[in-house]
Design a protein around this motif. Structure first.
Motif, PDB file in Angstrom:
ATOM      1  N   GLY A  82      67.002  11.483  61.775  1.00 36.50           N
ATOM      2  CA  GLY A  82      67.160  12.625  60.899  1.00 36.50           C
ATOM      3  C   GLY A  82      66.527  13.868  61.492  1.00 36.50           C
ATOM      4  N   SER A  83      66.508  14.939  60.726  1.00 33.03           N
ATOM      5  CA  SER A  83      66.088  16.238  61.251  1.00 33.03           C
ATOM      6  C   SER A  83      64.641  16.244  61.713  1.00 33.03           C
ATOM      7  N   THR A  84      63.777  15.502  61.043  1.00 29.18           N
ATOM      8  CA  THR A  84      62.355  15.516  61.415  1.00 29.18           C
ATOM      9  C   THR A  84      62.158  15.004  62.834  1.00 29.18           C
ATOM     10  N   ILE A  85      62.761  13.868  63.156  1.00 24.44           N
ATOM     11  CA  ILE A  85      62.624  13.310  64.495  1.00 24.44           C
ATOM     12  C   ILE A  85      63.435  14.112  65.508  1.00 24.44           C
ATOM     13  N   GLN A  86      64.608  14.604  65.101  1.00 24.17           N
ATOM     14  CA  GLN A  86      65.403  15.451  65.989  1.00 24.17           C
ATOM     15  C   GLN A  86      64.613  16.682  66.429  1.00 24.17           C
ATOM     16  N   LEU A  87      63.992  17.357  65.482  1.00 24.58           N
ATOM     17  CA  LEU A  87      63.221  18.560  65.797  1.00 24.58           C
ATOM     18  C   LEU A  87      62.013  18.229  66.664  1.00 24.58           C
ATOM     19  N   ALA A  88      61.396  17.083  66.405  1.00 26.41           N
ATOM     20  CA  ALA A  88      60.264  16.662  67.243  1.00 26.41           C
ATOM     21  C   ALA A  88      60.709  16.457  68.683  1.00 26.41           C
ATOM     22  N   GLY A  89      61.875  15.827  68.852  1.00 25.71           N
ATOM     23  CA  GLY A  89      62.411  15.619  70.191  1.00 25.71           C
ATOM     24  C   GLY A  89      62.724  16.937  70.884  1.00 25.71           C
ATOM     25  N   GLN A  90      63.275  17.880  70.129  1.00 22.37           N
ATOM     26  CA  GLN A  90      63.583  19.193  70.699  1.00 22.37           C
ATOM     27  C   GLN A  90      62.311  19.911  71.125  1.00 22.37           C
ATOM     28  N   ARG A  91      61.286  19.854  70.284  1.00 20.00           N
ATOM     29  CA  ARG A  91      60.010  20.498  70.645  1.00 20.00           C
ATOM     30  C   ARG A  91      59.451  19.881  71.919  1.00 20.00           C
ATOM     31  N   ALA A  92      59.519  18.555  72.006  1.00 19.30           N
ATOM     32  CA  ALA A  92      58.994  17.869  73.188  1.00 19.30           C
ATOM     33  C   ALA A  92      59.782  18.241  74.440  1.00 19.30           C
ATOM     34  N   LEU A  93      61.104  18.264  74.323  1.00 19.89           N
ATOM     35  CA  LEU A  93      61.930  18.625  75.482  1.00 19.89           C
ATOM     36  C   LEU A  93      61.664  20.059  75.926  1.00 19.89           C
ATOM     37  N   GLU A  94      61.422  20.939  74.970  1.00 16.94           N
ATOM     38  CA  GLU A  94      61.167  22.337  75.307  1.00 16.94           C
ATOM     39  C   GLU A  94      59.852  22.513  76.067  1.00 16.94           C
ATOM     40  N   THR A  95      58.919  21.578  75.885  1.00 20.04           N
ATOM     41  CA  THR A  95      57.660  21.634  76.638  1.00 20.04           C
ATOM     42  C   THR A  95      57.789  20.958  78.001  1.00 20.04           C
ATOM     43  N   GLY A  96      58.994  20.432  78.305  1.00 21.97           N
ATOM     44  CA  GLY A  96      59.209  19.802  79.614  1.00 21.97           C
ATOM     45  C   GLY A  96      58.986  18.306  79.627  1.00 21.97           C
ATOM     46  N   MET A  97      58.988  17.674  78.434  1.00 20.78           N
ATOM     47  CA  MET A  97      58.755  16.226  78.380  1.00 20.78           C
ATOM     48  C   MET A  97      59.950  15.475  78.963  1.00 20.78           C
ATOM     49  N   THR A  98      59.659  14.447  79.734  1.00 19.24           N
ATOM     50  CA  THR A  98      60.670  13.627  80.388  1.00 19.24           C
ATOM     51  C   THR A  98      60.303  12.160  80.224  1.00 19.24           C
ATOM     52  N   LEU A  99      61.184  11.283  80.705  1.00 16.16           N
ATOM     53  CA  LEU A  99      60.870   9.859  80.691  1.00 16.16           C
ATOM     54  C   LEU A  99      59.640   9.583  81.552  1.00 16.16           C
ATOM     55  N   ASN A 100      59.563  10.177  82.727  1.00 14.82           N
ATOM     56  CA  ASN A 100      58.406   9.955  83.594  1.00 14.82           C
ATOM     57  C   ASN A 100      57.111  10.418  82.935  1.00 14.82           C
ATOM     58  N   LYS A 101      57.151  11.562  82.247  1.00 14.18           N
ATOM     59  CA  LYS A 101      55.954  12.051  81.579  1.00 14.18           C
ATOM     60  C   LYS A 101      55.583  11.175  80.381  1.00 14.18           C
ATOM     61  N   THR A 102      56.597  10.618  79.724  1.00 20.84           N
ATOM     62  CA  THR A 102      56.334   9.697  78.611  1.00 20.84           C
ATOM     63  C   THR A 102      55.626   8.448  79.119  1.00 20.84           C
ATOM     64  N   LEU A 103      56.083   7.931  80.246  1.00 21.16           N
ATOM     65  CA  LEU A 103      55.411   6.766  80.835  1.00 21.16           C
ATOM     66  C   LEU A 103      54.012   7.130  81.321  1.00 21.16           C
ATOM     67  N   ALA A 104      53.849   8.349  81.829  1.00 18.08           N
ATOM     68  CA  ALA A 104      52.520   8.801  82.247  1.00 18.08           C
ATOM     69  C   ALA A 104      51.567   8.864  81.055  1.00 18.08           C
ATOM     70  N   MET A 105      52.105   9.253  79.901  1.00 20.40           N
ATOM     71  CA  MET A 105      51.305   9.296  78.673  1.00 20.40           C
ATOM     72  C   MET A 105      50.828   7.896  78.289  1.00 20.40           C
ATOM     73  N   ALA A 106      51.717   6.917  78.402  1.00 22.31           N
ATOM     74  CA  ALA A 106      51.327   5.534  78.133  1.00 22.31           C
ATOM     75  C   ALA A 106      50.257   5.071  79.118  1.00 22.31           C
ATOM     76  N   SER A 107      50.407   5.454  80.372  1.00 22.97           N
ATOM     77  CA  SER A 107      49.412   5.077  81.387  1.00 22.97           C
ATOM     78  C   SER A 107      48.037   5.652  81.058  1.00 22.97           C
ATOM     79  N   GLU A 108      48.010   6.905  80.592  1.00 25.41           N
ATOM     80  CA  GLU A 108      46.733   7.527  80.209  1.00 25.41           C
ATOM     81  C   GLU A 108      46.103   6.781  79.043  1.00 25.41           C
ATOM     82  N   PHE A 109      46.928   6.403  78.075  1.00 24.43           N
ATOM     83  CA  PHE A 109      46.427   5.635  76.931  1.00 24.43           C
ATOM     84  C   PHE A 109      45.826   4.316  77.393  1.00 24.43           C
TER      85      PHE A 109
END
Length: 263
Positions: free
Chosen positions: A61-88
């Protein structure tokens, strides 16, 4: 045994239902989402669903769609998502992480490369909502062979003819979608969901967690009473979208987790 299997065994021994929380990687920024992620276990979260931003999230729905758009606009990618998991994982080696998203970014990276990178990052399971069981050779079977759980969605329209196919290569847990629709829309009847969970559990020993339409601690408690866990995403993501602080978001998550565990 994966971290997901171990967590459900631990919860079962304690007589508890699971609380699963979803956040979108990179929303509203990499640093903020990482700070929230790091705080989730202390807030009572048993399993983290980490959303992979995608341009065409058809199940959301719109809440998750907008969250995804915000993340993409900051340059988030699959590699950066995996890097986030690695940091955790540098601070937490026990809390299960489930990567939730769509197949296109994984296909673009290449399945073998993705599975190797996801394992290295500490990803324990996958929910890829646009890969049906008929496409298990694409990702599900290779992921299972690599020791990652592949978690399938069951819905109110998954009848007894379809259910065996859905369960065929599923592992970790079943994610039961409590409503017919997209994330963040409507609310579900505990009575109806309980009957559906019971029907599914006649065909599998896997835990069944319920998501979609759970917005309050009371909702989480109600669903956790009739299932093995409750999943909350949009209600948490909406607070991040509204600009609430990490501390306030985690306080809300703690209330949800308490509700689920109270069940």
């Amino acid at each position: 045994m994966t971290r997901i299997d171990a967590k459900f065994a631990e919860l079962k021994a304690a007589g508890k239902s699971a609380f699963v929380s979803y956040i979108m990687a990179g929303d509203p920024s990499y640093d903020t989402s990482l700070a929230v992620m790091k705080g989730l276990p202390a807030a009572g979260v048993d399993i983290i669903e980490l959303g992979l931003p995608f341009t065409d999230p058809m199940a959301d729905g719109s809440t998750i769609q907008l969250a995804g758009q915000r993340a993409l606009e900051t340059g988030m990618t699959l590699n950066k998502t995996l890097a986030m998991a690695s940091e955790f994982r540098k601070e937490d080696n026990t809390t299960p992480i489930v990567l939730m998203g769509y197949y296109n970014p994984i296909y673009s990276m290449g399945v073998d490369n993705f599975i190797a990178a996801a394992k290295d990052a500490g990803i324990d399971g996958l929910i890829i909502v646009d890969l049906p069981p008929e496409e298990d050779e694409e990702l599900c079977i290779p992921a299972n062979a690599a020791g990652m759980n592949f978690i399938r969605l069951a819905t109110p329209t998954t009848d007894n003819r379809r259910l065996p196919k859905v369960l065929e290569n599923t592992s970790g847990f079943i994610y039961y979608v409590a409503i017919t629709g997209i994330t963040g829309s409507g609310s579900a009847s505990t009575e109806k969901v309980g009957a559906e969970v019971a029907r599914i559990k006649q065909s599998t020993d896997l835990p069944v967690c319920v998501g979609f339409g759970i917005k309050t601690p009371s909702d989480a408690e109600g669903m956790a009473k009739v299932a093995d866990g409750a999943v909350v995403g949009s209600a948490i993501v909406s607070k991040l979208g509204a600009g609430e602080s990490v501390e306030d978001v985690l306080a809300f998550v703690a209330e949800l987790a308490e509700g689920a565990h109270r069940a």
